[in-house]
Design a protein around this motif. Structure first.
Motif, PDB file in Angstrom:
ATOM      1  N   ASN A 150      11.204   4.112   2.092  1.00  0.00           N
ATOM      2  CA  ASN A 150      10.456   3.980   3.414  1.00  0.00           C
ATOM      3  C   ASN A 150      11.259   4.293   4.617  1.00  0.00           C
ATOM      4  O   ASN A 150      11.017   4.703   5.305  1.00  0.00           O
ATOM      5  CB  ASN A 150      10.001   2.600   3.656  1.00  0.00           C
ATOM      6  N   ASP A 256      -3.607   5.229  12.906  1.00  0.00           N
ATOM      7  CA  ASP A 256      -2.725   4.219  12.513  1.00  0.00           C
ATOM      8  C   ASP A 256      -2.157   3.294  13.541  1.00  0.00           C
ATOM      9  O   ASP A 256      -2.255   2.343  13.574  1.00  0.00           O
ATOM     10  CB  ASP A 256      -1.388   4.771  11.926  1.00  0.00           C
ATOM     11  N   LYS A 279       5.140  -0.135  10.371  1.00  0.00           N
ATOM     12  CA  LYS A 279       4.058   0.077   9.412  1.00  0.00           C
ATOM     13  C   LYS A 279       4.755   0.781   8.005  1.00  0.00           C
ATOM     14  O   LYS A 279       4.551   0.686   6.693  1.00  0.00           O
ATOM     15  CB  LYS A 279       3.075   0.940  10.062  1.00  0.00           C
ATOM     16  N   GLN A 283       5.332  -0.453   3.785  1.00  0.00           N
ATOM     17  CA  GLN A 283       4.538   0.163   2.982  1.00  0.00           C
ATOM     18  C   GLN A 283       4.897  -0.304   1.465  1.00  0.00           C
ATOM     19  O   GLN A 283       6.044   0.019   1.215  1.00  0.00           O
ATOM     20  CB  GLN A 283       4.213   1.681   2.825  1.00  0.00           C
ATOM     21  N   ARG A 290      -0.652  -0.265  -2.468  1.00  0.00           N
ATOM     22  CA  ARG A 290      -0.009   1.333  -1.780  1.00  0.00           C
ATOM     23  C   ARG A 290      -0.978   1.952  -0.920  1.00  0.00           C
ATOM     24  O   ARG A 290      -2.173   1.673  -1.196  1.00  0.00           O
ATOM     25  CB  ARG A 290       0.534   1.995  -2.783  1.00  0.00           C
ATOM     26  N   PRO A 291      -0.712   2.733  -0.053  1.00  0.00           N
ATOM     27  CA  PRO A 291      -1.248   3.580   0.828  1.00  0.00           C
ATOM     28  C   PRO A 291      -2.315   4.402   0.106  1.00  0.00           C
ATOM     29  O   PRO A 291      -2.025   4.630  -1.229  1.00  0.00           O
ATOM     30  CB  PRO A 291      -0.467   4.265   1.688  1.00  0.00           C
TER      31      PRO A 291
END
Lengths: 339, 198
Positions: A150, A256, A279, A283, A290-291
Motif C-alpha cells: 500500500n 472515493d 484510504k 486497504q 479487500r477492495p
C-alpha cells in the motif's frame, strides 16, 4: 638476569598505573573544581526542546523475545551441526543417534512454537502504533507485506490528465511548482487512462460529457480511484437546476473522495489526495475486507449512460448511487419489519 | 449614426414592400430595434451589410427570445440580430424577426449567407429554442446531443424530474417521488402516524 626480568615487568606496571591515573585525574579534578547543579530538566531524557514524554526505555513485546530465542536456538543448532557434519564419516552410529535426538528435540520445540501461533508474524507482532514509531526512530521498520504494498501504491498515484471546467485550473495550479503535487508522488499526470490510477473529475459534468467520463473510468486499470473535485462534480453545484448538467458524477461511478468548493483551492485538492492516500494505506488484502477489484466476480465495468430523448438513460446507476433518504421515505413494510 | 426613424426610412426605400416596425425597449437607454417581417429580413440585412452608409460587416450576436401567450395575444419566438460595422466603427443596429411558437411553423430565413459568423449562433438558437433557419448550411444541434428532442430554453420546457437530490421533497415533488420509487405516499404516512400514537 632475574633483575632484568622483573624490571621488564616493572615497565608494564608503570604503564598500567599511568594509564589508570591519567584519565582518572581529570575526572577527579573536574569533580572537585566544576560547579554541579543538576536539575530536573537537565536530566531530561531528550534534548530537542520539547517536553519529554516517558523515558528512554522502550518496552518490546514478548513476541520479539520468543522470536529472538527461537532464532538463537537454531543458530546454536547450526553451530553444533557444522562440526558434526564435517566429522560425520569418522563418527560411530551412537553419535548419529545422539545427534538425531538433539535435532528432534529442537524440531519438537519448533512445532510447539508453531502450534502456539508464536510464528504467526501478524498475530505475534500486532505492534501498537506508539512502539512502531518509536522503533522507526531507531531505524527498525516492522510492517506486514500489505503495508509495504500500500505504501508503494499510495506514494505513486498517477492521475488521469483531463479537466472539465474551472476546477481544472486549480488542479493545474496544484500540479505546478507553487503547490507541487510532486511532494505526494502524484505529479505524473497521464494522458491515457490505461496508465492512470486516479481520475480527478475537475469541474461540471454535462450530460453530454458524462458517457465519456464513465468510459474513461472504465478504461482505467484497477486499482483505480476517483476524486470528485468541486461543487459541480459532487452534486451539480450552482448548475444543478440546469437542463444539461449531471447532478454529481457519483451517480455513475464510485467516488472515493468528494471535495466541496467552487472551485476548491489547491490546498483542498492536496487534502483530498492525502485523504485518498490514507484510504489506500488502510486497504486490506485479506479476503472479505479487500477492495472490490480483488473479487473475481465483481464487475469492473460501469454501464455507460445513453443519450435519451429527454435525459440520460438511465439517469443514475443504482448499483453505485442511491438517492439520499430522509425519514419521510421510510416505507410501511420497513417499519413493520423493524417492529 | 442617424436616428432610428431615419434608418427605418432608408431601409424602406431600398427594400420596397418590407414591413418594418420600430420597437422601443424599456428602459429607453437600451437600443431601439427594427422588427422586420419574415419575408424581407434577408433583404433588409443585405441592405445594411452592403449600403455604403452602413457597412454592417459584423453580426455580433444571434439569440432567441421566447414570449408566452398573454391573454388574447398569441405567443411567439423572436430572433434578435445585433449588427455592427467594423469598417465605420458604428452600431449596433438591432434586427428582430418573429416566428410562431408551434414547432413545425417556427421558421425564419437564415442570415448565415450574409454573415458567416451567424452559423453557430443560429445553430444554438435552433438547439435551445427550436427555430428552424431556412437556407442554413448545417442546421444541427450544437449544445445538446442529437437524440435530444426538446428545446430547453423555451419557457414551457419541463426538465426531467429529479426530485432525488432534493433534501426535503415536499408537495407534488414528494408525490412524484413516492410514485416513482414506490415510497409511502403522504396519506399512508398520516395513517402510520396515527397507528404510532395508538
Amino acid at each position: 638476569m632475574n633483575d632484568s626480568y622483573s624490571s621488564q615487568y616493572l615497565f608494564v606496571v608503570v604503564f598500567l598505573a599511568v594509564a589508570i591515573v591519567f584519565p582518572l585525574l581529570p575526572l577527579l579534578l573536574a569533580r572537585i573544581l566544576a560547579p554541579r547543579k543538576p536539575t530536573a530538566s537537565k536530566n531530561d531524557t531528550y534534548e530537542c526542546g520539547l517536553t519529554s514524554k516517558g523515558d528512554a526505555w522502550v518496552q518490546f513485546r514478548v513476541g520479539y523475545y520468543i522470536y529472538a530465542l527461537i532464532y538463537v536456538i537454531f543458530a546454536v543448532e547450526t553451530v553444533f551441526l557444522y562440526p558434526w557434519a564435517v566429522a560425520f564419516a569418522g563418527l560411530s552410529f551412537g553419535a548419529f543417534i545422539a545427534m538425531m535426538v538433539f535435532v528432534l528435540l529442537l524440531v519438537e520445540g519448533l512445532v510447539y512454537a508453531w502450534a502456539k501461533g508464536a510464528l504467526d508474524w501478524k498475530r505475534a507482532m500486532a505492534v501498537d502504533e506508539g512502539l512502531k514509531s518509536e522503533l522507526q526512530k531507531h531505524g527498525i521498520f516492522i510492517l506486514p507485506f500489505e503495508q509495504l504494498y500500500n505504501w508503494g501504491r499510495k506514494s505513486s498515484i498517477w492521475p488521469l490528465q483531463f479537466g472539465l471546467a474551472c476546477c481544472a485550473i486549480e488542479m493545474i495550479a496544484t500540479a505546478a511548482s507553487r503547490y507541487d503535487l510532486a511532494r505526494f508522488g502524484a505529479e505524473v499526470f497521464r494522458a491515457t487512462p490505461r496508465q492512470a490510477d486516479l481520475m480527478i473529475v475537475a469541474g461540471t459534468v454535462t450530460k453530454k460529457m458524462a458517457p465519456q467520463v464513465v468510459r474513461l473510468y472504465n478504461q482505467m486499470p484497477e486499482p483505480k480511484y476517483c476524486i470528485a473535485m468541486g461543487a459541480c462534480a459532487i452534486s451539480g453545484g450552482p448548475f444543478k437546476d440546469g437542463y444539461n448538467v449531471l447532478k454529481g458524477i457519483d451517480r455513475y461511478i464510485p467516488v472515493d473522495v468528494h471535495i466541496p468548493g467552487c472551485p476548491p483551492r489547491p490546498e483542498a485538492l492536496i487534502h483530498a489526495i492525502m485523504t485518498l492516500q490514507r484510504k489506500i494505506a488502510g486497504q486490506d488484502l485479506e479476503k472479505g475486507r479487500r477492495p472490490r477489484w480483488y473479487d473475481e466476480n465483481a464487475a469492473s465495468e460501469y454501464p455507460i449512460p445513453a443519450y435519451g430523448e429527454h435525459d440520460l438513460e438511465p439517469p443514475a446507476n443504482r448499483e453505485v448511487w442511491q438517492p439520499p433518504r430522509n425519514y419521510r421515505d421510510v416505507t410501511l413494510e420497513e417499519v413493520k419489519k423493524k417492529a | 449614426m442617424e436616428a432610428i426613424e431615419k434608418i427605418k426610412e432608408m431601409a424602406l426605400q431600398s427594400v420596397p414592400g418590407a414591413q418594418i416596425e420600430i420597437i422601443n425597449s424599456t428602459p429607453a437607454a437600451q437600443q431601439p430595434a427594427l422588427l422586420v417581417d419574415r419575408d424581407h429580413i434577408y433583404g433588409v440585412g443585405k441592405f445594411f451589410k452592403e449600403d455604403p452608409r452602413f457597412q454592417m460587416d459584423f453580426c455580433s450576436c444571434v439569440t432567441g427570445v421566447d414570449y408566452l401567450p398573454k391573454g388574447d395575444k398569441p405567443g411567439f419566438i423572436e430572433v434578435v440580430y445585433h449588427l455592427y460595422s467594423i469598417a465605420q466603427k458604428h452600431g449596433p443596429i438591432v434586427l428582430k424577426v418573429r416566428a410562431s411558437r408551434e414547432l413545425d411553423q417556427c421558421r425564419v430565413p437564415s442570415l448565415t449567407p450574409l454573415w458567416r459568423g451567424c452559423e453557430f449562433q443560429e445553430r444554438e438558437a435552433y438547439d435551445l429554442f427550436g427555430v428552424k433557419f431556412d437556407d442554413h448550411p448545417d442546421l444541427r444541434r450544437i449544445l445538446m446531443w442529437e437524440e435530444f428532442t426538446e428545446h430547453p430554453m423555451r419557457k414551457d420546457y419541463v426538465p426531467p424530474p429529479d426530485y432525488e437530490w432534493e433534501p426535503t421533497p415536499h408537495d407534488d415533488t414528494l408525490q412524484r417521488a413516492a410514485q416513482a420509487q414506490g415510497i409511502m405516499p403522504p396519506s399512508a404516512q398520516e395513517e402510520l402516524g396515527k397507528a404510532k400514537k395508538k
